[in-house]
Design an enzyme around this catalytic site. Structure first.
Site, short mmCIF file in Angstrom:
data_model
loop_
_atom_site.label_atom_id
_atom_site.label_comp_id
_atom_site.label_asym_id
_atom_site.label_seq_id
_atom_site.Cartn_x
_atom_site.Cartn_y
_atom_site.Cartn_z
CG ASP A 84 37.00 -9.01 -39.96
OD1 ASP A 84 37.49 -10.12 -39.64
OD2 ASP A 84 36.31 -8.87 -40.98
N GLY A 85 40.22 -9.07 -39.45
CA GLY A 85 41.37 -9.08 -40.36
C GLY A 85 42.60 -9.80 -39.83
NE ARG A 130 41.77 -18.34 -39.37
CZ ARG A 130 41.20 -17.28 -39.92
NH1 ARG A 130 41.50 -16.92 -41.15
NH2 ARG A 130 40.31 -16.59 -39.26
NE ARG A 162 33.62 -6.14 -40.53
CZ ARG A 162 32.86 -7.20 -40.30
NH1 ARG A 162 31.65 -7.03 -39.81
NH2 ARG A 162 33.27 -8.41 -40.58
NE ARG A 187 36.15 -17.32 -37.26
CZ ARG A 187 36.92 -16.29 -37.54
NH1 ARG A 187 38.20 -16.32 -37.20
NH2 ARG A 187 36.44 -15.23 -38.15
CG LEU A 193 38.89 2.54 -21.11
CD1 LEU A 193 38.24 3.55 -22.07
CD2 LEU A 193 40.07 1.87 -21.83
CG HIS A 227 43.29 -15.11 -33.87
ND1 HIS A 227 42.42 -14.23 -34.47
CD2 HIS A 227 42.96 -16.35 -34.33
CE1 HIS A 227 41.60 -14.90 -35.27
NE2 HIS A 227 41.91 -16.19 -35.21
CB SER A 257 30.55 -13.38 -33.24
OG SER A 257 30.82 -14.41 -34.17
CD GLU A 308 27.40 9.81 -36.73
OE1 GLU A 308 27.87 9.79 -37.87
OE2 GLU A 308 26.25 10.21 -36.47
CD GLU A 316 26.50 -15.14 -35.28
OE1 GLU A 316 27.29 -14.31 -34.79
OE2 GLU A 316 25.30 -15.22 -34.95
C1 FPP Z 1 38.53 -11.59 -36.54
O1 FPP Z 1 39.56 -11.77 -37.48
C2 FPP Z 1 39.04 -11.79 -35.19
C3 FPP Z 1 38.60 -12.75 -34.31
C4 FPP Z 1 37.49 -13.66 -34.55
C5 FPP Z 1 39.24 -12.89 -33.00
C6 FPP Z 1 39.44 -11.55 -32.38
C7 FPP Z 1 40.32 -11.67 -31.23
C8 FPP Z 1 41.36 -10.86 -31.03
C9 FPP Z 1 41.77 -9.79 -31.88
C10 FPP Z 1 42.11 -10.97 -29.84
C11 FPP Z 1 41.74 -9.81 -28.93
C12 FPP Z 1 41.60 -10.35 -27.63
C13 FPP Z 1 41.24 -9.65 -26.56
C14 FPP Z 1 41.31 -10.36 -25.25
C15 FPP Z 1 40.79 -8.26 -26.57
P1 FPP Z 1 39.40 -12.96 -38.51
O2 FPP Z 1 40.00 -14.17 -37.90
O3 FPP Z 1 37.97 -13.10 -38.89
O4 FPP Z 1 40.25 -12.41 -39.71
P2 FPP Z 1 40.00 -12.69 -41.26
O5 FPP Z 1 38.66 -12.07 -41.59
O6 FPP Z 1 41.13 -11.98 -41.92
O7 FPP Z 1 40.04 -14.17 -41.45
#
Ligand code: FPP
Length: 254
Positions: free
Chosen positions: A25-26, A38, A193, A76, A136, A42, A70, A212, A72
């Site tokens: 997240d983030g 945004r 997380r 978006r 892995l 990503h 997710s 954990e 959910e």
């Molecule tokens: C959450 O951050 C992140 C996502 C919903 C997308 C996650 C996808 C990636 C990190 C790409 C990884 C891809 C692979 C193939 C492993 P957010 O958008 O909710 O951030 P925010 O909370 O700061 O808005």
């Protein structure tokens, strides 16, 4: 350590971290702080995922499960959803051949029926290419929700009962676990997380029962291998009792 992990031979010692699960997240906030769209967050998130995979290989972790999208997240804005689907296709296309060379086996979990056909095709090719690898297990959750996973597993058992393969009275935790998306991969030992929030957000609800938990203030694109190493190091100091007493798990119990 779970029974499933024992059965699949994923053993690393009594205190070993076999399976790490991460909510990445983030990304959005990382981009916003840089006045970037945004999507740039990503894209930086994919790089962080790649670094983390390599760190897990170096640390001898057997399974890494990443929450990429997710159930959910379909809510978006549609432009962001489309960009994420395109990013997943690109990431698989560009990264899987190299991951394959490093011995990484890729598995995608989640509701594939919800995904665009070109992504499903790329997923199937990627899984087939890496199927024989065993250094892995990289599990990426896409269109995944913990509640969906449990409902889907219940449907699997209901079908077995309807087909006369199983009686309702024979349903137990092991049979349900065998229907879950992570069946055979062991439950996570350690959940991380990033992004500063302390919640599970519908990730792996069944499998996190005795995991954990670690919540990091780092935004996902800033998550570095040294932080993973520190979290894994602190995991070794934790006593996992699985409902038993401290004396029992330490072997002092007569
Ligand atoms: C959450 O951050 C992140 C996502 C919903 C997308 C996650 C996808 C990636 C990190 C790409 C990884 C891809 C692979 C193939 C492993 P957010 O958008 O909710 O951030 P925010 O909370 O700061 O808005």
């Amino acid at each position: 350590m779970t029974e499933q992990a024992d059965k699949t031979g994923q053993q690393q010692g009594a205190k070993g971290v076999l399976h790490v699960a991460i909510v990445m997240d983030g990304n959005g906030r990382w981009a916003k702080r840089r006045r970037l769209p945004r999507h740039a967050g990503h894209r930086a998130g994919v790089k962080a995922a790649r670094r983390t995979v390599e760190a897990c290989v170096a640390l001898g972790i057997r399974t890494l499960t990443l929450f990429a999208f997710s159930s959910e997240n379909w809510g978006r804005p549609s432009a962001e959803v489309q960009q994420l689907m395109a990013l997943f296709i690109d990431a698989l296309n560009q990264q899987v051949p190299e991951l394959n060379e490093k011995g990484v086996r890729l598995t995608i979990i989640g509701d594939r029926e919800q995904l665009p056909a070109d992504l499903v095709r790329q997923i199937e090719e990627s899984e087939a290419m890496t199927a024989d690898n065993d250094r892995l297990n990289l599990v990426v959750a896409v269109a995944y929700g913990g509640r969906w996973d449990i409902v889907n597993a219940c449907k699997g058992l209901a079908r077995q009962v309807a087909d006369g393969e199983l009686s309702a009275g024979d349903i137990d935790e092991n049979r349900l676990a065998a229907q879950m998306q992570l069946a055979g991969l062991g439950d996570p030992d350690l959940f991380i997380r990033t992004g500063g929030d302390s919640r599970i957000s519908n990730f792996l609800l069944w499998n996190l029962a005795y995991t954990e938990l670690h919540f990091s203030a780092s935004l996902w694109p800033d998550f570095e291998p040294k932080e993973l190493e520190a979290v894994v190091g602190s995991f070794h100091g934790r006593e996992r009792r699985f409902g038993k007493t401290s004396a029992q798990v330490s072997g002092d119990y007569a």
